[in-house]
Design an enzyme around this catalytic site. Structure first.
Site, short mmCIF file in Angstrom:
data_model
loop_
_atom_site.label_atom_id
_atom_site.label_comp_id
_atom_site.label_asym_id
_atom_site.label_seq_id
_atom_site.Cartn_x
_atom_site.Cartn_y
_atom_site.Cartn_z
NE ARG A 140 31.21 35.93 41.65
CZ ARG A 140 31.08 35.38 42.60
NH1 ARG A 140 31.32 33.50 41.57
NH2 ARG A 140 32.47 35.25 43.46
CB CYS A 154 37.78 31.13 40.11
SG CYS A 154 38.60 30.47 41.26
#
Length: 280
Positions: free
Chosen positions: A176, A234
């Protein structure tokens, strides 16, 4: 204060009658129904904490997928779990504390002094041969009075400039960070200047935190030291809380960007970098 408690330590507290509020925070991205697993079995006396509804406001493009709730909302939830002023709280999950760390960070931010993560979570409790129970626990309401501002936070503007004078850690999975995949947020990649530091690398194969010395080496290799400001994000601020716990175990303080990449990537004016390197 020790962040972690092991299964034997928690069991000893409970057996001796020391006031301990145990919270079950089972939740995973893509599999949010921890309540059904809680109802099947949980540590005796543990109250269930629903992360999406009790540890977050509804998703908001301007605040991210899991915006922090107001102090009043969080206090209402904390009291419903049975927390009173002066209580010791222990939180656990079944995913290496990656979701339990959210309530750890929030309670610390709200002024609760003694909050632990059960190292290894429910698996460690079972491995120790300790009992579990099923069904829902409905604690007597507590009287805790929460505050705010106990843990440092930054916003998108702060995250944008953080790497110029500090270390900005991206706690998501490496794929990611690189932008290879993005299952939930509008754009793939990372905040320019951020360093990839996946949360899963904080744990051993049993889902326990690595020893402090190993964590110090890990974060030191990423540029973290006691003299350099460190911030963490995050996807939505959940696993970043776990990274902050790991940093504290290692002896480093860190700042949370609560909106994280879910907020950042919803703002078309914010640049996104891809690939293995931090970018500019």
């Amino acid at each position: 204060m020790n962040i972690l408690i092991d299964a034997a330590g928690l069991n000893a507290r409970m057996a001796s009658g020391q006031r301990t509020v145990v919270l079950d925070v089972r939740w995973k991205l893509g599999d949010p129904d921890g309540r059904s697993r809680y109802l099947e079995e949980h540590i005796p006396g543990a109250a269930y904490v629903d992360l999406p509804s009790e540890l977050a406001d509804p998703a908001d493009p301007g605040r991210g997928r899991h915006p922090l709730p107001s102090r009043a909302r969080f206090q209402e939830a904390a009291r419903s779990w049975g927390i009173s002023d002066g209580d010791t709280v222990v939180a656990y999950d079944d995913a290496g504390s990656t979701s339990a760390a959210r309530v750890w960070w929030m309670l610390r931010n709200a002024g609760v002094r003694t909050v632990h993560l059960l190292d290894g979570g429910l698996a460690a409790w079972r491995a120790a041969g300790l009992p579990v129970e099923g069904g829902a626990v409905e604690p007597e309401a507590g009287n805790v009075t929460l505050t705010d501002g106990g843990m440092p936070v930054t916003d998108a503007d702060g995250a944008a400039s953080w790497a110029a004078g500090g270390v900005l850690l991206d706690a998501r999975a490496a794929e990611r960070y690189r932008g290879d995949v993005e299952p939930v947020d509008p754009r793939a990649g990372h905040i320019p200047g951020a360093v990839s530091a996946p949360t899963t690398a904080n744990l051993d194969d049993d889902g326990r935190f690595l020893p402090a010395e190993e964590l110090r080496k890990r974060f030191g290799a990423l540029g973290v030291d006691t003299a350099t400001p460190t911030a963490v994000y995050c996807g939505s601020g959940v696993t970043a809380s776990h990274e902050i716990a790991a940093l504290e175990i290692a002896g480093f303080a860190a700042t949370l960007f609560p909106g994280s990449f879910s907020e950042w990537s919803n703002d078309a004016s914010r640049p996104v970098a891809t690939g293995d390197r931090p970018g500019e």
